[in-house]
Design an enzyme around this catalytic site. Structure first.
Site: not given
Length: 582
Positions: A407-408
């Site tokens: 998850l960026e």
């Protein structure tokens, strides 16, 4: 990971060098606070402590709006949500070249030490003090969706009677929130209420329990700055939040847990005890079929110009294959998987057969969640449960060994931890759990990603940080290293190795070819030198770790497709090195 060939948004590369300046302070405060004094020891000098130790900041919780505070260019305002304590908090919004600084001049005593702290949420948030007469200080945290505490301390000079304390965000970033600012120390003449020992925490309860760990949570005490957890009367953990995971337990054993609250005045009495019995150990988490030293590759479920592969075509050098990516649904936290026709499978059954064949060959095939454009959000109990339930359903349907968290766009450590523990409870000890944070996410243990990794350390397989698309960053020695060098790989890995992760949970993530990322490609030779440096103490550059980490898990690449495009040069060079580590 990039769903397209281009690099991540430009601000990350632009921030690489400037963030390094603030990160030096962040590294200095990454360790958990030491357990507070015992209640008995505190009470022995309680009268003197209460009289001497006060919060010299005024309107510390912004209950009187911006009274006593000054915000540059009208960038700040008092808001009623979100708040950490009380009814209001500060919201400040950077714009243009204004990083939304809000400050207060506090009265202090010369030659005195003050503990500075505040709770922050939202975009990049900084906290500091200047005009101390000695060494000015600051600390910061990357953007976070949950409240977390920043803390540092300063000593005043011989003639210093006032100090400016401030908080600010960062250029081009979203609004940040601040609440409960504390400047604890001797009264400098401004006057304030004495700090009182916080109330005893209530509501202690046990959550997910394994043979070796238990999740604990409780109702926070309003004036507490930290909590101490006791197991059968002995201190076993300290935390700034109202939850923690206690590890190192024995199977089929009953334990009694209590928690106390503390602040600058001292420590409260212990809470009522909660009794927990651990279940039988059915083998322990050994990472499924993951070997001691493993090579991880991301397989693209889309066509972006790299070689299109079926899973059966992925090089046998890869021990973990992360199928990229899961997709979000309209239900918060819930994920699904949609096989892209562009990758050439004639049916979903054919894809499932390839997964089964890879597993039969001793490989682990997992589902990666997120990527550069991933929109999965886990920020509540309901979304945590939705994530766990849907991820487990996909594992059962397709045969995945586990999940990868990539998850960026930020994650909430509290609820992602709950989600992963719920998933582990369903999947059992063979769950393969990996993470692929961006470089900035692992610069400090105060960051949400690092916190999550530490929270699930007992069920975590490996963290393959992305050593690319970042620009220059700080190493564990406080020096700035340029992206693409062996020092960049080793000095940044050192932060994780010394920040609480086991060597077996650390891997080096790099692009498989220059086309695989916007920046940060390094040759396989440099990757292999970094592996040797960390595991054997050879092949180092200017940075050399103080010790070796022979248990280092290995390396990761984006992606198996870009590797194939370059004739598998990366996996053919790095794979044998990983598998020959001591």
């Amino acid at each position: 990971m990039d769903r397209v060939r281009q690099g991540r948004p430009g601000f990350r590369r632009r921030f690489g060098a400037v963030l390094a300046v603030g990160a030096a302070s962040a590294l200095a405060v990454t360790a958990l606070a030491a357990p507070a004094q015992s209640a008995d020891a505190t009470r022995a000098g309680a009268a003197a402590d209460v009289q001497a130790d006060v919060n010299v900041a005024k309107n510390a919780g912004f209950e009187s709006d911006l009274s006593d505070w000054t915000c540059a260019s009208n960038s700040g305002a008092a808001v009623t949500s979100p708040v950490h304590g009380g009814a209001k908090a500060l919201k400040a919004t950077p714009s243009g070249q204004n990083h939304a600084e809000c400050s207060q001049l506090v009265k202090v005593k010369p030659n005195s030490t003050y503990k500075l702290s505040s709770w922050v949420q939202g975009g990049y948030a900084y906290l500091g003090a200047r005009g101390t007469g000695t060494t000015d200080v600051s600390t910061w945290t990357p953007g976070t969706s949950a409240w977390q505490q920043l803390s540092t301390s300063f000593t005043t000079g011989a003639n210093t009677t006032s100090v400016t304390v401030y908080t600010h965000g960062w250029y081009g970033q979203s609004a940040y929130f601040v609440d409960d600012v504390n400047v604890f120390g001797p009264d400098g003449g401004g006057g304030t209420d004495p700090v009182e020992i916080p109330a005893v925490p209530t509501g202690l309860k046990a959550g997910a329990t394994t043979a070796k760990s238990v999740d604990l949570s409780w109702t926070p005490s309003s004036t507490a700055t930290g909590y101490t957890v006791y197991r059968d009367g002995a201190k076993v953990a300290s935390t700034s939040g109202a939850s923690t995971t206690v590890t190192g337990l024995a199977p089929e054993t009953t334990y009694d847990f209590q928690v106390s609250a503390s602040n600058a005045a001292g420590e409260s009495a212990k809470s009522a005890a909660v009794s927990v019995r651990t279940p039988k150990d059915d083998g322990g988490n050994d990472g499924g079929t993951v070997p001691k030293h493993a090579l991880t590759g991301y397989w693209q479920n889309f066509n972006n110009g790299a070689t299109v592969q079926k899973l059966r075509d992925v090089s046998s050098q890869y021990d973990i294959i992360a199928v990229s990516f899961a997709d979000a649904t309209t239900t918060p936290g819930q994920i699904t998987f949609n096989l892209d026709p562009a990758v050439g499978y004639t049916s979903v059954a054919d894809f499932k057969a390839d997964i089964a064949a890879k597993k039969a060959a001793g490989k682990s095939v997992i589902l990666s969640v997120g990527g550069e454009k991933g929109t999965i959000s886990v920020n509540s109990d309901a979304s945590a449960t939705a994530f766990a339930n849907s991820a487990y359903a996909l594992m059962q349907e397709y045969g995945f060994n586990g999940v990868d968290i990539d998850l960026e766009n930020g994650l909430n450590p509290t609820y992602m931890t709950k989600a992963l523990r719920q998933l582990a409870a369903k999947a059992g000890p063979k769950l393969v759990l990996t993470m692929a944070p961006q470089t900035i996410d692992m610069q400090s243990t105060s960051g949400g990603y690092f916190q999550t990794a530490l929270n699930v350390k007992d069920i975590l397989t490996v963290v393959n940080m992305q050593y690319y698309n970042s620009g220059s960053m700080l190493g564990c020695d406080g020096k700035v290293y340029s992206q693409g060098s062996v020092d960049f790989l080793t000095a940044l890995a050192c932060i994780q190795l010394e920040g609480g992760l086991d060597a077996s949970q650390v891997g080096i993530g790099v692009p498989a070819s220059p086309r695989g990322a916007g920046s940060g490609y390094v040759s396989p030779t440099i990757v292999n030198n970094a592996l040797d440096c960390l595991a054997r103490g050879t092949g180092c550059g200017q940075f050399k770790p103080s010790k070796t980490y022979p248990g280092l898990r290995g390396a990761m690449t984006w992606s198996t497709n870009w590797d194939a495009t370059a004739g598998s040069a990366w996996s053919n060079a790095v794979g044998p090195k990983v598998h020959s580590l001591p």
